[in-house]
Design an enzyme around this catalytic site. Structure first.
Site, PDB file in Angstrom:
ATOM      1  N   ASP A  29      31.396  -3.236   2.189  1.00  0.00           N
ATOM      2  CA  ASP A  29      30.871  -4.561   1.827  1.00  0.00           C
ATOM      3  C   ASP A  29      30.526  -5.364   3.074  1.00  0.00           C
ATOM      4  O   ASP A  29      31.200  -5.244   4.096  1.00  0.00           O
ATOM      5  CB  ASP A  29      31.938  -5.289   0.989  1.00  0.00           C
ATOM      6  N   ARG A  33      25.747 -10.116   4.764  1.00  0.00           N
ATOM      7  CA  ARG A  33      26.265 -11.175   5.643  1.00  0.00           C
ATOM      8  C   ARG A  33      26.072 -10.812   7.116  1.00  0.00           C
ATOM      9  O   ARG A  33      25.788 -11.669   7.949  1.00  0.00           O
ATOM     10  CB  ARG A  33      27.753 -11.428   5.346  1.00  0.00           C
ATOM     11  N   ARG A  42      18.000  -8.713   4.831  1.00  0.00           N
ATOM     12  CA  ARG A  42      19.150  -7.949   4.309  1.00  0.00           C
ATOM     13  C   ARG A  42      19.014  -6.453   4.588  1.00  0.00           C
ATOM     14  O   ARG A  42      19.996  -5.761   4.833  1.00  0.00           O
ATOM     15  CB  ARG A  42      19.290  -8.188   2.796  1.00  0.00           C
ATOM     16  N   HIS A  46      21.629  -3.277   5.675  1.00  0.00           N
ATOM     17  CA  HIS A  46      21.843  -1.982   5.003  1.00  0.00           C
ATOM     18  C   HIS A  46      21.567  -0.832   5.976  1.00  0.00           C
ATOM     19  O   HIS A  46      22.249   0.189   5.955  1.00  0.00           O
ATOM     20  CB  HIS A  46      20.951  -1.865   3.766  1.00  0.00           C
ATOM     21  N   SER A  74      26.802   0.301  -6.928  1.00  0.00           N
ATOM     22  CA  SER A  74      27.578   0.113  -8.155  1.00  0.00           C
ATOM     23  C   SER A  74      26.630  -0.079  -9.334  1.00  0.00           C
ATOM     24  O   SER A  74      25.443  -0.395  -9.145  1.00  0.00           O
ATOM     25  CB  SER A  74      28.489  -1.112  -8.023  1.00  0.00           C
ATOM     26  N   SER A  75      27.179   0.084 -10.545  1.00  0.00           N
ATOM     27  CA  SER A  75      26.319  -0.122 -11.715  1.00  0.00           C
ATOM     28  C   SER A  75      25.884  -1.586 -11.798  1.00  0.00           C
ATOM     29  O   SER A  75      24.900  -1.908 -12.440  1.00  0.00           O
ATOM     30  CB  SER A  75      27.014   0.344 -12.999  1.00  0.00           C
ATOM     31  N   GLU A  76      26.584  -2.483 -11.094  1.00  0.00           N
ATOM     32  CA  GLU A  76      26.199  -3.913 -11.079  1.00  0.00           C
ATOM     33  C   GLU A  76      25.095  -4.188 -10.046  1.00  0.00           C
ATOM     34  O   GLU A  76      24.447  -5.229 -10.088  1.00  0.00           O
ATOM     35  CB  GLU A  76      27.410  -4.804 -10.754  1.00  0.00           C
ATOM     36  N   LEU A 140      35.155  18.716   4.863  1.00  0.00           N
ATOM     37  CA  LEU A 140      35.310  17.389   4.253  1.00  0.00           C
ATOM     38  C   LEU A 140      34.452  17.341   3.001  1.00  0.00           C
ATOM     39  O   LEU A 140      33.328  17.834   3.000  1.00  0.00           O
ATOM     40  CB  LEU A 140      34.822  16.300   5.228  1.00  0.00           C
ATOM     41  N   ARG A 203      39.070  -7.558  -3.680  1.00  0.00           N
ATOM     42  CA  ARG A 203      38.768  -7.162  -5.063  1.00  0.00           C
ATOM     43  C   ARG A 203      38.481  -5.679  -5.104  1.00  0.00           C
ATOM     44  O   ARG A 203      38.019  -5.115  -4.113  1.00  0.00           O
ATOM     45  CB  ARG A 203      37.456  -7.836  -5.541  1.00  0.00           C
ATOM     46  N   SER A 205      36.362  -4.518  -7.610  1.00  0.00           N
ATOM     47  CA  SER A 205      34.979  -4.484  -8.101  1.00  0.00           C
ATOM     48  C   SER A 205      34.630  -3.228  -8.893  1.00  0.00           C
ATOM     49  O   SER A 205      33.623  -2.572  -8.633  1.00  0.00           O
ATOM     50  CB  SER A 205      34.000  -4.638  -6.925  1.00  0.00           C
TER      51      SER A 205
HETATM   52  C1  FPP Z   1      27.422  -4.054   0.400  1.00  0.00           C
HETATM   53  O1  FPP Z   1      26.869  -5.042   1.211  1.00  0.00           O
HETATM   54  C2  FPP Z   1      26.758  -2.786   0.514  1.00  0.00           C
HETATM   55  C3  FPP Z   1      25.987  -2.194  -0.434  1.00  0.00           C
HETATM   56  C4  FPP Z   1      25.682  -2.826  -1.725  1.00  0.00           C
HETATM   57  C5  FPP Z   1      25.367  -0.889  -0.284  1.00  0.00           C
HETATM   58  C6  FPP Z   1      25.988   0.091   0.662  1.00  0.00           C
HETATM   59  C7  FPP Z   1      24.877   0.881   1.224  1.00  0.00           C
HETATM   60  C8  FPP Z   1      24.819   1.357   2.485  1.00  0.00           C
HETATM   61  C9  FPP Z   1      25.925   1.262   3.429  1.00  0.00           C
HETATM   62  C10 FPP Z   1      23.561   1.985   2.990  1.00  0.00           C
HETATM   63  C11 FPP Z   1      23.158   3.311   2.525  1.00  0.00           C
HETATM   64  C12 FPP Z   1      24.155   4.206   1.922  1.00  0.00           C
HETATM   65  C13 FPP Z   1      24.305   5.514   2.215  1.00  0.00           C
HETATM   66  C14 FPP Z   1      25.289   6.355   1.457  1.00  0.00           C
HETATM   67  C15 FPP Z   1      23.540   6.161   3.291  1.00  0.00           C
HETATM   68  P1  FPP Z   1      26.268  -6.345   0.543  1.00  0.00           P
HETATM   69  O2  FPP Z   1      24.805  -6.226   0.536  1.00  0.00           O
HETATM   70  O3  FPP Z   1      26.898  -6.574  -0.791  1.00  0.00           O
HETATM   71  O4  FPP Z   1      26.739  -7.422   1.569  1.00  0.00           O
HETATM   72  P2  FPP Z   1      26.967  -8.963   1.296  1.00  0.00           P
HETATM   73  O5  FPP Z   1      28.098  -9.072   0.323  1.00  0.00           O
HETATM   74  O6  FPP Z   1      27.313  -9.472   2.657  1.00  0.00           O
HETATM   75  O7  FPP Z   1      25.681  -9.515   0.779  1.00  0.00           O
END
Ligand code: FPP
Length: 249
Positions: A29, A33, A42, A46, A74-76, A140, A203, A205
């Site tokens: 998570d 941010r 954003r 990522h 997530s599904s959300e 792994l 959380r 989640s």
């Molecule tokens: C949460 O940050 C992260 C995600 C919703 C997606 C996780 C995805 C990756 C790490 C990239 C690609 C994945 C793989 C497996 C290569 P957020 O966007 O909810 O952050 P925020 O809460 O600060 O907005």
């Protein structure tokens, strides 16, 4: 083993001091941010998050962890903008193309949980090809949760058991934790030992609710893109010290 632990599930807490967790899961998570703090879009968060995935995977291999489960979508997450969903799926496609050779080299087997069929055909094919290509690797297991929700996983397991009971294949009176766990998408994996969440949110989640029953929980203040080898090693140490306290009692 604690009395309520599912049958056949060896919980690492009893294995002694300094133990490496067999199964680590991470709620990644804070990408958004991280980007926001830098005045970046954003998607930049990522992208940096995908680099952190690579580091976490390598660290898990190096520490001898058997299973690393990552909450990638997530599904959300479908509630996010179309643009962000496209960015995330594009990134996964890119990551798969770029990292598959590394997965092979490091002996990493890819496994998926959640309903990945909801993604575009192109990504689905790449994911399934990667699962097939890495199927015989055994250093792994990297479990990627895609379009995953824990309540729906449990409900689906219950539905399967009900179908078996209705067909007379299962005596409802015999139904227990082991029968339900066997229907979850994580069947056959070692018990979850350590669940980490970054970004300071405390959380679960809808992630691995059943599986986290005995897991140590670690909530870190750092944002996911900042998670690195040192953070992983620190998490391993904190796990080991909690286990030592547990064993000493
Ligand atoms: C949460 O940050 C992260 C995600 C919703 C997606 C996780 C995805 C990756 C790490 C990239 C690609 C994945 C793989 C497996 C290569 P957020 O966007 O909810 O952050 P925020 O809460 O600060 O907005």
């Amino acid at each position: 083993m604690s009395p309520a632990a599912p049958k056949g599930a060896e919980h690492v807490g009893q294995a002694g001091a300094g133990t490496v967790p067999r199964h680590v899961a991470i709620i990644m998570d804070g990408n958004g941010r991280w980007a926001e703090k830098r005045g970046l879009p954003r998607v930049a968060g990522h992208r940096a998050g995908a680099e952190a995935v690579r580091r976490a995977m390598q660290a898990a291999v190096d520490h001898g962890v058997e299973v690393l489960t990552l909450y990638a979508f997530s599904s959300e997450n479908w509630r996010r903008s179309d643009e962000e969903i496209a960015d995330l799926t594009g990134l996964m496609r890119f990551y798969l193309d770029r990292e598959l050779d590394r997965l092979m080299k490091e002996g990493v087997r890819l496994r998926l949980i959640g309903d990945h069929s909801a993604f575009g055909q192109d990504l689905v094919e790449r994911l399934e090809a990667a699962v097939a290509r890495t199927a015989n690797n055994n250093r792994l297991t990297l479990v990627v949760a895609l379009n995953y929700g824990s309540r729906s996983e449990i409900a689906e397991a219950a539905r399967r058991l009900a179908v078996k009971a209705a067909a007379g294949e299962l005596d409802p009176g015999q139904l227990d934790e082991t029968s339900l766990a066997a229907e979850l998408q994580t069947h056959g994996l070692p018990e979850l030992d350590l669940l980490i969440r970054t970004s300071g949110e405390v959380r679960l989640s809808n992630f691995l609710l059943w599986q986290a029953a005995y897991a140590e929980l670690l909530f870190l203040d750092m944002l996911w893109p900042d998670f690195d080898e040192t953070a992983f090693a620190d998490a391993m140490e904190r796990f080991a010290s909690r286990q030592r306290r547990f064993g000493g009692r």
